[in-house]
Design a protein around this motif. Structure first.
Motif, PDB file in Angstrom:
ATOM      1  N   UNK A  87     -24.270-128.545 -11.811  1.00 54.41           N
ATOM      2  CA  UNK A  87     -24.047-127.270 -11.138  1.00 54.41           C
ATOM      3  C   UNK A  87     -22.597-126.807 -11.270  1.00 54.41           C
ATOM      4  N   UNK A  88     -21.669-127.748 -11.216  1.00 54.49           N
ATOM      5  CA  UNK A  88     -20.247-127.401 -11.331  1.00 54.49           C
ATOM      6  C   UNK A  88     -19.957-126.808 -12.706  1.00 54.49           C
ATOM      7  N   UNK A  89     -20.448-127.476 -13.757  1.00 55.95           N
ATOM      8  CA  UNK A  89     -20.214-126.966 -15.109  1.00 55.95           C
ATOM      9  C   UNK A  89     -20.863-125.592 -15.281  1.00 55.95           C
ATOM     10  N   UNK A  90     -22.099-125.462 -14.799  1.00 57.21           N
ATOM     11  CA  UNK A  90     -22.800-124.186 -14.940  1.00 57.21           C
ATOM     12  C   UNK A  90     -22.071-123.075 -14.193  1.00 57.21           C
ATOM     13  N   UNK A  91     -21.506-123.394 -13.044  1.00 55.73           N
ATOM     14  CA  UNK A  91     -20.774-122.382 -12.282  1.00 55.73           C
ATOM     15  C   UNK A  91     -19.579-121.861 -13.073  1.00 55.73           C
ATOM     16  N   UNK A  92     -18.837-122.755 -13.723  1.00 55.75           N
ATOM     17  CA  UNK A  92     -17.719-122.300 -14.545  1.00 55.75           C
ATOM     18  C   UNK A  92     -18.212-121.385 -15.662  1.00 55.75           C
ATOM     19  N   UNK A  93     -19.324-121.747 -16.274  1.00 57.68           N
ATOM     20  CA  UNK A  93     -19.862-120.897 -17.337  1.00 57.68           C
ATOM     21  C   UNK A  93     -20.275-119.536 -16.783  1.00 57.68           C
ATOM     22  N   UNK A  94     -20.900-119.550 -15.616  1.00 57.23           N
ATOM     23  CA  UNK A  94     -21.321-118.290 -14.997  1.00 57.23           C
ATOM     24  C   UNK A  94     -20.124-117.421 -14.623  1.00 57.23           C
ATOM     25  N   UNK A  95     -18.985-118.050 -14.351  1.00 56.24           N
ATOM     26  CA  UNK A  95     -17.755-117.319 -14.040  1.00 56.24           C
ATOM     27  C   UNK A  95     -17.099-116.749 -15.296  1.00 56.24           C
ATOM     28  N   UNK A  96     -17.630-117.106 -16.459  1.00 58.30           N
ATOM     29  CA  UNK A  96     -17.065-116.621 -17.709  1.00 58.30           C
ATOM     30  C   UNK A  96     -15.989-117.508 -18.298  1.00 58.30           C
TER      31      UNK A  96
END
Length: 311
Positions: free
Chosen positions: A239-248
């Motif tokens: 989830x942490x990695x995906x959140x960074x990706x979602x933040x661009x």
């Protein structure tokens, strides 16, 4: 109007970094983990399962990370050494974080003792795949005296070590303690509020440290993120990695991040237990209030919010 020394230094640092650093098309972040492999027991997952879950999350997102090994937490035993080796075999860097995690700011820890901890850990980590001669100070503290600080800086140069700086500091350990406490009390506890608090904490720190880098350097720097080898990341690193990706944000490697000239700086005023960026700010004369209190707490905001939910 005369220019203050602090403002002149800030302008010089920004000019050097802009001249030497490659321009990034988007904010980037490198993942690093301390205190692994940790063989301590936790609810829900065994040490082996925690290690495997973290490596699986990194592999899923094709992230190359770094593990700063605290040898006495597990790598000094065959079962723990196998977990550390799995990181190197998975394409990750392995680096030095002492044997017993002593605090160089403690009056009870001498410079010679601390240097021996580095050498003893090196004998274990150097034999593993992915080994890098990087050293990260325990608690991010460089010593309570100038003799210790300058002595360690000279020692690292002599030994060929790079300082494994952190720019994006987090308090994942504090929220991990809360998670373990809840599960110890009730193995079936609903831990979703902790997951949400953790992700919000990471997001807040990421945005705040990005803003501080822009303020001090005049640009985005490749951020080096500090997390730990613990249960909270075994459960929610995906989830942490995906959140960074979602933040661009883009994911870079620790080696690529450390190639940025900002990580060659040695601030005169270290901020004990804090990030390189905070130490830079202190060196420029910025106060705690100037730098932002939420960068200096230990997840107090999120813990208080959980308490308000009755947790």
């Amino acid at each position: 109007m005369p220019v203050s020394p602090a403002r002149a230094l800030r302008a010089a640092l920004a000019a050097i970094s802009l001249a030497l650093a490659p321009q990034l098309h988007a904010q980037s972040v490198a993942f690093t983990f301390d205190d692994g492999p940790n063989l301590a027991a936790t609810p829900r997952l065994s040490p082996q399962a925690r290690n495997a879950a973290m490596l699986a999350a990194l592999a899923k997102h094709k992230v190359q990370a770094a593990l700063f090994v605290t040898c006495g937490f597990g790598a000094d035993r065959p079962e723990g050494l196998a977990l550390a080796r799995a990181w190197g075999q998975g394409g990750h860097a392995l680096a030095n974080h002492t044997v017993t995690h002593p605090d160089l700011d403690s009056a009870k820890v001498t410079l010679a003792q601390y240097q021996q901890e580095v050498l003893d850990c090196d004998r274990v980590v150097a034999a593993l795949p992915g080994y890098q001669k990087w050293f990260r100070f325990t608690y991010l503290r460089e010593g309570n005296t100038l003799e210790k600080r300058n002595g360690m800086r000279a020692f690292l140069r002599q030994q060929g070590y790079r300082n494994g700086y952190v720019s994006l500091d987090t308090s994942d350990w504090r929220l991990n303690d809360k998670l373990v406490q809840m599960l110890d009390a009730d193995p079936n506890a609903n831990v979703e509020p902790v997951r949400q608090a953790y992700l919000a904490h990471i997001r807040q720190r990421a945005l705040a440290y990005r803003a501080l880098a822009q303020r001090l350097q005049g640009r985005d720097i490749p951020q080096v993120l500090l997390l730990h080898h613990n249960l909270i990341n075994a459960l929610w690193l995906d989830d942490v990695v995906q959140q960074f990706k979602d933040m661009g944000w883009t994911i870079t490697t620790p080696a690529q991040a450390y190639a940025d000239p900002v990580y060659q700086l040695m601030p005169d005023r270290a901020a004990p237990g804090q990030s390189l960026l905070l130490s830079m700010g202190r060196s420029l004369g910025l106060s705690t209030q100037d730098l932002g209190l939420r960068l200096m707490d230990d997840g107090d905001f999120e813990i208080e919010a959980l308490k308000q939910q009755g947790l």
